[in-house]
Design an enzyme around this catalytic site. Structure first.
Site, PDB file in Angstrom:
ATOM      1  N   GLU A  56     -11.545  -1.910  -4.562  1.00  0.00           N
ATOM      2  CA  GLU A  56     -12.019  -2.201  -3.215  1.00  0.00           C
ATOM      3  C   GLU A  56     -12.940  -1.087  -2.720  1.00  0.00           C
ATOM      4  O   GLU A  56     -12.623   0.098  -2.857  1.00  0.00           O
ATOM      5  CB  GLU A  56     -10.814  -2.334  -2.271  1.00  0.00           C
ATOM      6  CG  GLU A  56     -11.200  -2.639  -0.838  1.00  0.00           C
ATOM      7  CD  GLU A  56      -9.988  -2.865   0.057  1.00  0.00           C
ATOM      8  OE1 GLU A  56     -10.142  -2.732   1.289  1.00  0.00           O
ATOM      9  OE2 GLU A  56      -8.895  -3.168  -0.465  1.00  0.00           O
TER      10      GLU A  56
ATOM     11  N   ASP B 132      -8.049   0.912  -3.573  1.00  0.00           N
ATOM     12  CA  ASP B 132      -9.074   1.087  -2.542  1.00  0.00           C
ATOM     13  C   ASP B 132      -9.668   2.488  -2.693  1.00  0.00           C
ATOM     14  O   ASP B 132      -8.950   3.493  -2.580  1.00  0.00           O
ATOM     15  CB  ASP B 132      -8.459   0.913  -1.157  1.00  0.00           C
ATOM     16  CG  ASP B 132      -9.507   0.788  -0.057  1.00  0.00           C
ATOM     17  OD1 ASP B 132     -10.687   1.083  -0.321  1.00  0.00           O
ATOM     18  OD2 ASP B 132      -9.137   0.405   1.065  1.00  0.00           O
TER      19      ASP B 132
ATOM     20  N   ASP C 131     -14.969  -4.463   1.746  1.00  0.00           N
ATOM     21  CA  ASP C 131     -14.202  -4.080   2.929  1.00  0.00           C
ATOM     22  C   ASP C 131     -15.143  -3.544   4.004  1.00  0.00           C
ATOM     23  O   ASP C 131     -15.429  -4.228   4.980  1.00  0.00           O
ATOM     24  CB  ASP C 131     -13.137  -3.034   2.556  1.00  0.00           C
ATOM     25  CG  ASP C 131     -12.355  -2.540   3.762  1.00  0.00           C
ATOM     26  OD1 ASP C 131     -12.498  -3.113   4.850  1.00  0.00           O
ATOM     27  OD2 ASP C 131     -11.589  -1.563   3.621  1.00  0.00           O
TER      28      ASP C 131
ATOM     29  N   LYS D 126     -10.154  -8.255   7.347  1.00  0.00           N
ATOM     30  CA  LYS D 126      -9.361  -7.202   7.994  1.00  0.00           C
ATOM     31  C   LYS D 126      -9.013  -7.681   9.397  1.00  0.00           C
ATOM     32  O   LYS D 126      -9.785  -7.556  10.331  1.00  0.00           O
ATOM     33  CB  LYS D 126     -10.128  -5.887   8.006  1.00  0.00           C
ATOM     34  CG  LYS D 126      -9.296  -4.726   8.476  1.00  0.00           C
ATOM     35  CD  LYS D 126      -9.901  -3.390   8.095  1.00  0.00           C
ATOM     36  CE  LYS D 126      -9.451  -2.953   6.708  1.00  0.00           C
ATOM     37  NZ  LYS D 126      -9.841  -1.583   6.388  1.00  0.00           N
TER      38      LYS D 126
ATOM     39  N   THR E 146      -4.375  -3.749   8.568  1.00  0.00           N
ATOM     40  CA  THR E 146      -4.274  -2.297   8.544  1.00  0.00           C
ATOM     41  C   THR E 146      -2.825  -1.867   8.673  1.00  0.00           C
ATOM     42  O   THR E 146      -2.012  -2.565   9.305  1.00  0.00           O
ATOM     43  CB  THR E 146      -5.112  -1.683   9.684  1.00  0.00           C
ATOM     44  OG1 THR E 146      -4.891  -0.276   9.736  1.00  0.00           O
ATOM     45  CG2 THR E 146      -4.756  -2.277  11.040  1.00  0.00           C
ATOM     46  N   CYS E 147      -2.515  -0.722   8.081  1.00  0.00           N
ATOM     47  CA  CYS E 147      -1.186  -0.133   8.257  1.00  0.00           C
ATOM     48  C   CYS E 147      -0.926   0.168   9.728  1.00  0.00           C
ATOM     49  O   CYS E 147       0.215   0.262  10.161  1.00  0.00           O
ATOM     50  CB  CYS E 147      -1.068   1.138   7.431  1.00  0.00           C
ATOM     51  SG  CYS E 147      -2.400   2.322   7.734  1.00  0.00           S
TER      52      CYS E 147
ATOM     53  N   HIS F  28      -2.820   0.065  -3.778  1.00  0.00           N
ATOM     54  CA  HIS F  28      -3.815   0.530  -2.801  1.00  0.00           C
ATOM     55  C   HIS F  28      -4.261   1.947  -3.158  1.00  0.00           C
ATOM     56  O   HIS F  28      -5.417   2.206  -3.417  1.00  0.00           O
ATOM     57  CB  HIS F  28      -3.292   0.443  -1.366  1.00  0.00           C
ATOM     58  CG  HIS F  28      -4.324   0.779  -0.336  1.00  0.00           C
ATOM     59  ND1 HIS F  28      -4.565   2.068   0.073  1.00  0.00           N
ATOM     60  CD2 HIS F  28      -5.183   0.007   0.360  1.00  0.00           C
ATOM     61  CE1 HIS F  28      -5.530   2.078   0.982  1.00  0.00           C
ATOM     62  NE2 HIS F  28      -5.924   0.838   1.167  1.00  0.00           N
TER      63      HIS F  28
ATOM     64  N   GLN G 131       0.832  -1.207   0.000  1.00  0.00           N
ATOM     65  CA  GLN G 131       0.000   0.000   0.000  1.00  0.00           C
ATOM     66  C   GLN G 131       0.862   1.251   0.000  1.00  0.00           C
ATOM     67  O   GLN G 131       1.899   1.310   0.651  1.00  0.00           O
ATOM     68  CB  GLN G 131      -0.951  -0.014   1.186  1.00  0.00           C
ATOM     69  CG  GLN G 131      -0.325  -0.253   2.535  1.00  0.00           C
ATOM     70  CD  GLN G 131      -1.364  -0.442   3.628  1.00  0.00           C
ATOM     71  OE1 GLN G 131      -2.524  -0.072   3.479  1.00  0.00           O
ATOM     72  NE2 GLN G 131      -0.954  -1.022   4.733  1.00  0.00           N
TER      73      GLN G 131
END
Length: 417
Positions: free
Chosen positions: A276, A241, A310, A334, A363-364, A197, A175
């Site tokens: 996404e 996304d 998502d 997720k 998640t980041c 991403h 991402q």
């Protein structure tokens, strides 16, 4: 059998930040690395604030220490998720209720212990404890069982869930964050198999009122891949996304969206394209209905763009419903949203049984440890792709996930498993 003799926890930082998604969608303005404006989602004190984690360490009888990290998603409190996970609010619960539940327990079965923690309720509210707590504690339990059995974590999962550990790399999805041009170059240089991403979370700044900015970006990205690649065989999947911005720009009108999807497909060709979160209608059942319609319509029109679900596809129950209704070609699992990591492997296996793509995401805003444990889950469950995490700059997350995956492959090859 080995037992847990103590539970110790410490404050931690995550690889990114907590962001108020609703405030950003309402056009909160960038100001350097932060945002101007007031937060909208309850619990936030700023539109962007520091990500927090809690490391949970299980001390075993022989002195070994197993650990996992409690962390929550970047967009906490959005899309039906649990609220902000702030360390000071939850450490006391770990040191009392969770510690009391774990000390003295035998490490004979990951699944049994994990399901016990995953079903744990808060004595004050009667609700399940925060997803981040269930996520981190079950990571530590898996590590503890693996240490007790002298096996790798992925091997413990494979044994308990009746699957086999992958003998090859799982495609890693990188991402870019907002630096979608420079970070795309990094991804191409490192030959990421799924990218970028792109963080298309604002209509005016990033999508364009008629989608023209995203169309330009995909055209640039494809040309950039062909210009920089060093092997003709490098044909990565494009995965964008868009955070529901299609729904905002096209007023949730599927008839207006379909021709735009075709333009995106043509811009990306010959590369495969995934979109996404094209819409977010702010309610689970409606989200399932509209994504089912979009997915079906694109199939009928023979438009080769895969829809990835998502928002509102958070829990194991949600994932099963989205899969049952074919609300997307691929579902993001997720990872922090599911609570116990036992639910991650269940979710991947359910998607595969239903013929729906499984994207083991996250998640980041996680940690190096949660990312490493998730690699072991992926190597056992074998999803279609796994997210590079934590961080929003390619290098950190891709390094952590890719390196852990290849350590597993190398060790198992050396043992000739």
């Amino acid at each position: 059998m080995m037992k847990i003799v103590d539970v110790v926890c410490s404050r931690g930082l995550t690889g990114f930040y907590f962001d108020d998604q609703r405030a950003i969608k309402a056009n909160a303005v960038h100001d350097g690395f932060t945002y101007q404006g007031l937060p909208v989602t309850p619990g936030f004190t700023n539109v962007r604030q520091a990500g927090e984690a809690v490391s949970v360490m299980l001390v075993l009888e022989d002195g070994q220490v197993a650990y996992g990290d409690c962390a929550a998603v970047q967009y906490s409190g959005a899309g039906g998720r649990d609220p902000l996970f702030l360390a000071d609010d939850f450490i006391p619960l770990i040191e009392t209720d969770i510690k009391a539940k774990l000390v003295g327990r035998e490490l004979s079965s990951f699944r049994e212990l994990a399901e016990d923690i995953d079903s744990m309720t808060d004595g004050k509210t009667g609700r399940l404890i925060h997803t981040a707590l269930r996520y981190g504690v079950t990571q530590a339990i898996l590590d503890a069982v693996a240490k007790a059995k002298k096996k790798m974590m992925c091997e413990v999962l494979a044994e308990e869930y009746g699957v086999t550990v992958s003998d090859r790399e799982i495609p890693v999805f990188t991402q870019s964050g907002d630096d979608r041009y420079n970070n795309a170059d990094k991804m191409i240089i490192k030959q990421a198999r799924v990218l970028p991403h792109a963080l298309i979370n604002n209509v005016g700044e990033k999508l364009g009122g008629n989608g023209e900015k995203l169309l330009e970006y995909i055209t640039w990205l494809k040309n950039r891949i062909f210009a920089l690649r060093t092997q003709d065989s490098y044909l990565p999947t494009l995965h964008i996304d868009v955070y529901g911005t299609f729904g905002i720009a096209f007023e949730n009108d599927i008839d207006r969206m379909v021709p735009y999807f075709r333009k995106l497909e043509q811009a990306a060709a010959p590369l495969k394209l995934r979109i996404e979160g094209p819409v977010d209608v702010e309610e689970r059942d409606q989200q399932i209905a509209v994504l089912s319609q979009i997915t079906s319509r694109l199939h009928d029109e023979k438009i080769n763009v895969e829809i990835v679900a998502d928002e509102w596809c958070n829990t194991l129950e949600d994932i099963k419903l989205f899969a049952d209704h074919r609300a997307g070609d691929m579902l993001q699992i997720k990872t922090p949203d599911l609570g116990g990591i036992n639910n991650i492997i269940e979710a991947v296996l359910y998607c595969k049984a239903k013929g729906v793509g499984a994207y083991q995401g996250g998640t980041c805003n996680e940690t190096d440890r949660s990312a490493q444990v998730c690699v072991h889950v992926a190597m056992a469950a074998k999803p279609d792709q796994i997210l590079a995490k934590p961080g929003m700059g390619v290098d950190e997350g891709l390094m952590i996930v890719y390196n852990e995956m290849n350590r597993i492959l190398a060790l198992r090859k050396a043992r000739k498993v």
